[in-house]
Design a protein around this motif. Structure first.
Motif, PDB file in Angstrom:
ATOM      1  N   THR A 163      21.377  83.587  46.625  1.00  0.00           N
ATOM      2  CA  THR A 163      22.347  84.685  46.698  1.00  0.00           C
ATOM      3  C   THR A 163      22.587  85.143  48.127  1.00  0.00           C
ATOM      4  N   HIS A 184      22.242  81.407  43.178  1.00  0.00           N
ATOM      5  CA  HIS A 184      23.674  81.563  42.925  1.00  0.00           C
ATOM      6  C   HIS A 184      24.271  80.299  42.297  1.00  0.00           C
ATOM      7  N   ASN A 185      23.845  79.132  42.781  1.00  0.00           N
ATOM      8  CA  ASN A 185      24.427  77.868  42.336  1.00  0.00           C
ATOM      9  C   ASN A 185      23.387  76.760  42.512  1.00  0.00           C
TER      10      ASN A 185
END
Length: 95
Positions: free
Chosen positions: A71, A50-51
């Motif tokens: 995620t 996700h990041n």
């Protein structure tokens, strides 16, 4: 009886140490230490990431740290020298 108690405590300590590999430590208000206590070098497909946080080395930590948030919400410390992680770092820096 005392030997069994000592063996049980040592087993619990060993299990807790094994379970910490590749995990990021919780962040505190004053981050004066490394966030990663171990790193993960096996490939993680980008659709599960996700990041990504890239933390440069400095007085708080001599290592460059790459922390990926997956995620499912987990944070994983990535091995900065792994080829696939280098590609992620390059993509971040090129932005």
């Amino acid at each position: 009886m005392m030997g069994k108690a000592v063996a049980a405590v040592l087993t619990l300590l060993l299990i807790s140490a094994v379970g910490t590999k590749g995990k990021a430590l919780p962040r505190s208000a004053t981050e004066l230490r490394c966030q990663c206590i171990g790193t993960h070098s096996k490939f993680i497909h980008p659709k599960f990431i996700h990041n990504v946080n890239l933390i440069p080395s400095g007085p708080h930590c001599k290592n460059v740290e790459v922390i990926a948030t997956l995620t499912d919400g987990r944070e994983v410390c990535l091995e900065p020298t792994a080829p696939w992680v280098k590609l992620i770092i390059k993509a971040i820096l090129d932005k």
